[in-house]
Design a protein around this motif. Structure first.
Motif, mmCIF file in Angstrom:
data_model
loop_
_atom_site.group_PDB
_atom_site.id
_atom_site.type_symbol
_atom_site.label_atom_id
_atom_site.label_comp_id
_atom_site.label_asym_id
_atom_site.label_seq_id
_atom_site.Cartn_x
_atom_site.Cartn_y
_atom_site.Cartn_z
ATOM 1 N N MET A 1 0.833 -1.206 0.000
ATOM 2 C CA MET A 1 0.000 0.000 0.000
ATOM 3 C C MET A 1 0.865 1.252 0.000
ATOM 4 N N PHE A 2 1.892 1.280 0.843
ATOM 5 C CA PHE A 2 2.742 2.468 0.910
ATOM 6 C C PHE A 2 3.628 2.608 -0.326
ATOM 7 N N ALA A 3 4.061 1.505 -0.889
ATOM 8 C CA ALA A 3 4.967 1.564 -2.037
ATOM 9 C C ALA A 3 4.239 1.881 -3.340
ATOM 10 N N PHE A 4 3.021 1.355 -3.519
ATOM 11 C CA PHE A 4 2.334 1.479 -4.812
ATOM 12 C C PHE A 4 0.861 1.859 -4.716
ATOM 13 N N LEU A 5 0.107 1.124 -3.932
ATOM 14 C CA LEU A 5 -1.349 1.205 -3.999
ATOM 15 C C LEU A 5 -1.905 2.577 -3.669
ATOM 16 N N HIS A 6 -1.412 3.210 -2.624
ATOM 17 C CA HIS A 6 -1.997 4.503 -2.258
ATOM 18 C C HIS A 6 -1.760 5.552 -3.339
ATOM 19 N N ARG A 7 -0.614 5.507 -3.985
ATOM 20 C CA ARG A 7 -0.375 6.442 -5.101
ATOM 21 C C ARG A 7 -1.370 6.189 -6.237
ATOM 22 N N PHE A 8 -1.643 4.899 -6.508
ATOM 23 C CA PHE A 8 -2.635 4.549 -7.528
ATOM 24 C C PHE A 8 -4.008 5.093 -7.144
ATOM 25 N N VAL A 9 -4.404 4.925 -5.886
ATOM 26 C CA VAL A 9 -5.709 5.404 -5.425
ATOM 27 C C VAL A 9 -5.777 6.926 -5.518
ATOM 28 N N GLN A 10 -4.709 7.608 -5.131
ATOM 29 C CA GLN A 10 -4.678 9.070 -5.243
ATOM 30 C C GLN A 10 -4.819 9.517 -6.697
ATOM 31 N N THR A 11 -4.081 8.868 -7.588
ATOM 32 C CA THR A 11 -4.146 9.206 -9.008
ATOM 33 C C THR A 11 -5.534 8.933 -9.566
ATOM 34 N N ALA A 12 -6.118 7.796 -9.208
ATOM 35 C CA ALA A 12 -7.460 7.461 -9.675
ATOM 36 C C ALA A 12 -8.472 8.499 -9.210
ATOM 37 N N ALA A 13 -8.369 8.947 -7.966
ATOM 38 C CA ALA A 13 -9.313 9.924 -7.417
ATOM 39 C C ALA A 13 -9.174 11.286 -8.083
ATOM 40 N N ARG A 14 -7.990 11.587 -8.612
ATOM 41 C CA ARG A 14 -7.781 12.859 -9.313
ATOM 42 C C ARG A 14 -8.076 12.774 -10.800
ATOM 43 N N SER A 15 -8.362 11.569 -11.306
ATOM 44 C CA SER A 15 -8.486 11.369 -12.756
ATOM 45 C C SER A 15 -9.838 11.784 -13.329
ATOM 46 N N TYR A 16 -10.803 12.075 -12.490
ATOM 47 C CA TYR A 16 -12.121 12.498 -12.992
ATOM 48 C C TYR A 16 -12.485 13.827 -12.339
ATOM 49 N N PRO A 17 -13.360 14.581 -13.010
ATOM 50 C CA PRO A 17 -13.714 15.905 -12.487
ATOM 51 C C PRO A 17 -14.398 15.826 -11.122
ATOM 52 N N VAL A 18 -14.269 16.877 -10.340
ATOM 53 C CA VAL A 18 -14.881 16.946 -9.017
ATOM 54 C C VAL A 18 -16.398 16.773 -9.118
ATOM 55 N N SER A 19 -17.006 17.323 -10.148
ATOM 56 C CA SER A 19 -18.462 17.180 -10.290
ATOM 57 C C SER A 19 -18.848 15.704 -10.444
ATOM 58 N N ALA A 20 -18.078 14.959 -11.247
ATOM 59 C CA ALA A 20 -18.351 13.528 -11.418
ATOM 60 C C ALA A 20 -18.074 12.779 -10.128
ATOM 61 N N GLY A 21 -16.996 13.136 -9.436
ATOM 62 C CA GLY A 21 -16.660 12.490 -8.174
ATOM 63 C C GLY A 21 -17.691 12.756 -7.091
ATOM 64 N N SER A 22 -18.222 13.972 -7.058
ATOM 65 C CA SER A 22 -19.259 14.301 -6.078
ATOM 66 C C SER A 22 -20.532 13.509 -6.354
ATOM 67 N N PHE A 23 -20.894 13.419 -7.650
ATOM 68 C CA PHE A 23 -22.074 12.630 -8.022
ATOM 69 C C PHE A 23 -21.850 11.159 -7.684
ATOM 70 N N LEU A 24 -20.660 10.643 -8.012
ATOM 71 C CA LEU A 24 -20.320 9.261 -7.705
ATOM 72 C C LEU A 24 -20.424 8.996 -6.208
ATOM 73 N N ALA A 25 -19.825 9.863 -5.404
ATOM 74 C CA ALA A 25 -19.836 9.676 -3.948
ATOM 75 C C ALA A 25 -21.256 9.690 -3.405
ATOM 76 N N GLY A 26 -22.050 10.646 -3.841
ATOM 77 C CA GLY A 26 -23.440 10.724 -3.371
ATOM 78 C C GLY A 26 -24.239 9.488 -3.750
ATOM 79 N N THR A 27 -24.059 9.038 -4.982
ATOM 80 C CA THR A 27 -24.780 7.860 -5.464
ATOM 81 C C THR A 27 -24.346 6.609 -4.707
ATOM 82 N N VAL A 28 -23.041 6.426 -4.557
ATOM 83 C CA VAL A 28 -22.521 5.248 -3.858
ATOM 84 C C VAL A 28 -22.981 5.243 -2.401
#
Length: 194
Positions: free
Chosen positions: A133-160
């Protein structure tokens, strides 16, 4: 809350929620694939119907926040991750036993287990997962979370949150009252005590 998240994770509430959703999905995915291989049939390892295991997000983000100061020392990170994750696994088993009268995993067939809820094999694995997680995974998760617009992420979070909240509440009711347990909760019938 926002201040605590900034202090522990050096991010804002929006990104923290995105990380939580991604870790919950990844935990469900890995666990379901692993158990499907072991069972030789498709297996949903989530508590509910939705493809999320929030306990993995709680575990990953807790371990990350607590052990972040050790991130440069791989040996110490491994040892601390093994102990911390095993402790979290044991506490989760106690909580499940209290609320549901059962624990939904069983290590009694594993060597060096304690009451079937923790074992040496898992403890060793948790250490490796922590380093990964410290070597690879968390960087992947951070990158994935930044890869879509905040509006899409907010909609995704609310829906989930809405869908999982309803799904979880239904399954919690079924598990607590024993009425119409879904197929993936049938193993509750084989209850055992800590």
């Amino acid at each position: 809350m926002e201040r605590l998240i900034r202090l522990a994770y050096e991010t804002d509430l929006y990104h923290f929620v995105q990380w939580f959703i991604i870790y919950s999905f990844l935990g469900w995915l890995v666990e379901s694939i692993y158990m499907s291989i072991c069972n030789r049939k498709l297996t949903n390892r989530g508590f509910a119907f939705s493809p999320f295991c929030p306990i993995y997000a709680v575990g990953a983000l807790s371990v990350y926040a607590i052990l972040k100061p050790l991130s440069g020392n791989w040996l110490l990170l491994y040892l601390a991750g093994a102990v911390l994750a095993t402790t979290l696994e044991y506490v989760t088993a106690l909580v499940m036993q209290h609320f549901f009268g059962a624990v939904w995993w069983d290590y009694r067939d594993k060597p060096f287990n304690y009451r079937g809820v923790i074992c040496l094999e898992s403890t060793i694995a948790w250490g490796f997962y922590t380093v990964f997680m410290f070597a690879f995974l968390h960087r992947f998760v951070q990158t994935a979370a930044r890869s879509y617009p905040v509006s899409a992420g907010s909609f995704l979070a609310g829906t989930v949150i809405l869908i999982y909240g309803i799904d979880f509440a239904m399954h919690l009711f079924w598990a607590r009252h024993g009425s119409r347990p879904p197929e993936n909760l049938e193993h509750i019938r084989g209850k055992w005590k800590l």
